[in-house]
Scaffold this motif. Structure first.
Motif, PDB file in Angstrom:
ATOM      1  N   GLY A 179     106.085 115.206  21.642  1.00 41.03           N
ATOM      2  CA  GLY A 179     105.739 114.631  22.934  1.00 41.03           C
ATOM      3  C   GLY A 179     105.967 113.137  22.910  1.00 41.03           C
ATOM      4  O   GLY A 179     106.487 112.576  21.935  1.00 41.03           O
ATOM      5  N   VAL A 180     105.581 112.482  23.983  1.00 39.74           N
ATOM      6  CA  VAL A 180     105.572 111.019  24.049  1.00 39.74           C
ATOM      7  C   VAL A 180     104.115 110.584  23.907  1.00 39.74           C
ATOM      8  O   VAL A 180     103.259 110.997  24.692  1.00 39.74           O
ATOM      9  CB  VAL A 180     106.163 110.508  25.380  1.00 39.74           C
ATOM     10  CG1 VAL A 180     106.085 108.987  25.446  1.00 39.74           C
ATOM     11  CG2 VAL A 180     107.610 110.971  25.531  1.00 39.74           C
ATOM     12  N   TYR A 181     103.827 109.770  22.910  1.00 46.50           N
ATOM     13  CA  TYR A 181     102.453 109.353  22.606  1.00 46.50           C
ATOM     14  C   TYR A 181     102.310 107.867  22.942  1.00 46.50           C
ATOM     15  O   TYR A 181     102.998 107.024  22.368  1.00 46.50           O
ATOM     16  CB  TYR A 181     102.126 109.615  21.139  1.00 46.50           C
ATOM     17  CG  TYR A 181     101.960 111.087  20.820  1.00 46.50           C
ATOM     18  CD1 TYR A 181     100.700 111.649  20.663  1.00 46.50           C
ATOM     19  CD2 TYR A 181     103.077 111.918  20.715  1.00 46.50           C
ATOM     20  CE1 TYR A 181     100.546 113.005  20.389  1.00 46.50           C
ATOM     21  CE2 TYR A 181     102.929 113.280  20.444  1.00 46.50           C
ATOM     22  CZ  TYR A 181     101.669 113.810  20.287  1.00 46.50           C
ATOM     23  OH  TYR A 181     101.522 115.149  20.024  1.00 46.50           O
ATOM     24  N   LEU A 182     101.422 107.569  23.880  1.00 43.47           N
ATOM     25  CA  LEU A 182     101.257 106.212  24.386  1.00 43.47           C
ATOM     26  C   LEU A 182      99.989 105.566  23.836  1.00 43.47           C
ATOM     27  O   LEU A 182      98.876 106.048  24.079  1.00 43.47           O
ATOM     28  CB  LEU A 182     101.209 106.225  25.920  1.00 43.47           C
ATOM     29  CG  LEU A 182     100.848 104.895  26.598  1.00 43.47           C
ATOM     30  CD1 LEU A 182     101.899 103.827  26.303  1.00 43.47           C
ATOM     31  CD2 LEU A 182     100.692 105.089  28.101  1.00 43.47           C
ATOM     32  N   PHE A 183     100.180 104.473  23.091  1.00 39.53           N
ATOM     33  CA  PHE A 183      99.077 103.625  22.652  1.00 39.53           C
ATOM     34  C   PHE A 183      99.054 102.409  23.579  1.00 39.53           C
ATOM     35  O   PHE A 183      99.736 101.413  23.320  1.00 39.53           O
ATOM     36  CB  PHE A 183      99.268 103.181  21.198  1.00 39.53           C
ATOM     37  CG  PHE A 183      99.139 104.279  20.181  1.00 39.53           C
ATOM     38  CD1 PHE A 183      97.940 104.488  19.506  1.00 39.53           C
ATOM     39  CD2 PHE A 183     100.219 105.105  19.888  1.00 39.53           C
ATOM     40  CE1 PHE A 183      97.826 105.495  18.556  1.00 39.53           C
ATOM     41  CE2 PHE A 183     100.116 106.112  18.948  1.00 39.53           C
ATOM     42  CZ  PHE A 183      98.911 106.316  18.280  1.00 39.53           C
ATOM     43  N   ASP A 184      98.306 102.496  24.673  1.00 42.43           N
ATOM     44  CA  ASP A 184      98.258 101.383  25.620  1.00 42.43           C
ATOM     45  C   ASP A 184      97.239 100.355  25.143  1.00 42.43           C
ATOM     46  O   ASP A 184      96.247 100.697  24.493  1.00 42.43           O
ATOM     47  CB  ASP A 184      97.879 101.902  27.008  1.00 42.43           C
ATOM     48  CG  ASP A 184      98.386 100.997  28.111  1.00 42.43           C
ATOM     49  OD1 ASP A 184      98.983  99.946  27.798  1.00 42.43           O
ATOM     50  OD2 ASP A 184      98.195 101.341  29.292  1.00 42.43           O
ATOM     51  N   GLU A 185      97.505  99.083  25.479  1.00 42.83           N
ATOM     52  CA  GLU A 185      96.645  97.975  25.039  1.00 42.83           C
ATOM     53  C   GLU A 185      96.418  98.054  23.533  1.00 42.83           C
ATOM     54  O   GLU A 185      95.296  97.970  23.034  1.00 42.83           O
ATOM     55  CB  GLU A 185      95.320  97.993  25.804  1.00 42.83           C
ATOM     56  CG  GLU A 185      95.501  97.816  27.310  1.00 42.83           C
ATOM     57  CD  GLU A 185      94.189  97.756  28.063  1.00 42.83           C
ATOM     58  OE1 GLU A 185      93.123  97.767  27.416  1.00 42.83           O
ATOM     59  OE2 GLU A 185      94.230  97.679  29.296  1.00 42.83           O
ATOM     60  N   VAL A 186      97.530  98.207  22.811  1.00 37.30           N
ATOM     61  CA  VAL A 186      97.462  98.453  21.370  1.00 37.30           C
ATOM     62  C   VAL A 186      96.934  97.249  20.601  1.00 37.30           C
ATOM     63  O   VAL A 186      96.564  97.373  19.432  1.00 37.30           O
ATOM     64  CB  VAL A 186      98.859  98.872  20.848  1.00 37.30           C
ATOM     65  CG1 VAL A 186      99.805  97.671  20.821  1.00 37.30           C
ATOM     66  CG2 VAL A 186      98.771  99.524  19.482  1.00 37.30           C
ATOM     67  N   ASP A 187      96.877  96.066  21.242  1.00 39.07           N
ATOM     68  CA  ASP A 187      96.341  94.892  20.551  1.00 39.07           C
ATOM     69  C   ASP A 187      94.880  95.095  20.152  1.00 39.07           C
ATOM     70  O   ASP A 187      94.382  94.424  19.242  1.00 39.07           O
ATOM     71  CB  ASP A 187      96.484  93.640  21.429  1.00 39.07           C
ATOM     72  CG  ASP A 187      96.075  93.887  22.864  1.00 39.07           C
ATOM     73  OD1 ASP A 187      94.926  93.573  23.217  1.00 39.07           O
ATOM     74  OD2 ASP A 187      96.909  94.392  23.629  1.00 39.07           O
ATOM     75  N   ALA A 188      94.179  96.021  20.832  1.00 38.16           N
ATOM     76  CA  ALA A 188      92.794  96.321  20.453  1.00 38.16           C
ATOM     77  C   ALA A 188      92.721  96.964  19.080  1.00 38.16           C
ATOM     78  O   ALA A 188      91.698  96.902  18.400  1.00 38.16           O
ATOM     79  CB  ALA A 188      92.166  97.252  21.489  1.00 38.16           C
TER      80      ALA A 188
END
Length: 334
Positions: free
Chosen positions: A182-191
């Motif tokens: 799948g496509v795995y999204l780590f949004d706001e990964v700076d956290a």
């Protein structure tokens, strides 16, 4: 009938399990048949391709939901899954961003050709840029174009005060990533991946980052990993080395402003718009902010019983967004 090259391409794409290429060649055969006067055969072939595509989407969804949602109860709280139908044409991106996105999609679709030469497609993209410039939408487009599920990682449920728990949750994510394409999204990964050298950093956070970097380094799945951040300056330098493609998303230029507005207001009449005033009012706004302004102008038009978007309404809506966006934010004033 199909040419020799088309027949070979059909067999090759079938052997590679490259469905998009198989469908593309089949449609070329159908078009050639239509030009030769074989209308019935051409239509039958088109119908077959459409039916195969429909079944492929359904089978993909069934196959991907079961292993992710069933085996580990905790995983359901760490991931949310959607099946976007977004396409690249839906986005109004800068030319270089669109080109890089097209190339990633091409590599993914022709992974068989690359594998025969000992090469792998780009699978990790780091997207950086101001809020509302299309980073999350790009992840949806990648999933939609490749007909893959989009798994959004809930970082708020992954990060805990206990490093061991956080690392264990990350391991669950990467196990799922290897198990289910799948496509795995780590949004706001700076956290999750802040600079280890920052003065206010603590040992626990450094260990979490090290675990995340190690998981990225070791994973060899066929999934696509997309990480996004509004603050690239906060990321640890090692993050940039873990991603084959780092893409910067700028605020929209004049062409992008036009494209965003035209896409969103496609159901309205846009003749005689004063684009110079509109573009001036949109300066410094993101794609998302311009979209909201366009929608607000459209609502005013509908409630007025009209179908023609007025320049004054659009400019007023854009100016309202500017006041909202730049209020108290001196760094973004144009």
């Amino acid at each position: 009938m199909a040419t020799n090259d088309q027949l070979k391409a059909l067999v090759k794409s079938h052997a590679d399990r490259d469905d998009p290429q198989f469908y593309s060649v089949a449609m070329q055969v159908a078009a050639k048949a239509a030009r030769s006067g074989q209308e019935r055969f051409s239509q039958e072939l088109r119908d077959m391709v459409d039916e195969l595509r429909r079944k492929s989407v359904q089978s993909t969804r069934i196959a991907t939901v079961v292993p992710v949602s069933q085996p580990r109860g905790e995983l359901a709280s760490l991931l949310s899954v959607t099946y976007p139908d977004a396409r690249l044409s839906d986005l109004a991106l800068a030319d270089d961003v669109s080109d890089r996105l097209r190339h990633l999609l091409l590599e993914q679709r022709r992974r068989g050709d690359l594998a025969r030469h000992g090469l792998s497609p780009v699978r990790r993209m780091l997207l950086v840029g101001p809020p509302g410039t299309g980073k999350t939408s790009t992840a949806k487009v990648i999933a939609g174009e490749l007909r893959l599920p989009l798994f959004a990682i809930r970082l708020d449920t992954i990060i805990t005060k206990f490093m061991g728990e956080t690392a264990a949750k990350l391991r669950l994510i990467f196990d799922a990533l290897a198990e289910t394409q799948g496509v795995y999204l780590f949004d706001e990964v700076d956290a999750l991946a802040g600079d280890r050298t920052a003065g206010n950093d603590v040992g626990e956070i450094r260990r979490v980052l090290n675990s995340f970097l190690q998981f990225l380094e070791e994973e060899t799945s066929e999934s696509v990993i997309v990480a996004a951040t509004n603050h690239p300056e906060l990321l640890d330098k090692a993050m940039f080395r873990r991603f084959e493609s780092v893409v910067s998303f700028p605020l929209p230029d004049e062409d992008a402003v036009r494209a965003v507005i035209k896409n969103r207001l496609a159901n309205f009449r846009l003749s005689n718009l004063g684009w110079k005033r509109i573009i001036s009012s949109a300066r410094g706004l993101s794609h998302a902010e311009i979209t909201v302004a366009a929608e607000n102008a459209a609502k005013r038009t509908v409630l007025a019983g009209d179908a023609q978007i007025r320049t004054d309404d659009l400019v007023s809506a854009l100016e309202d967004r500017r006041r909202t966006t730049f209020h108290g934010d001196e760094t973004r004033k144009p």
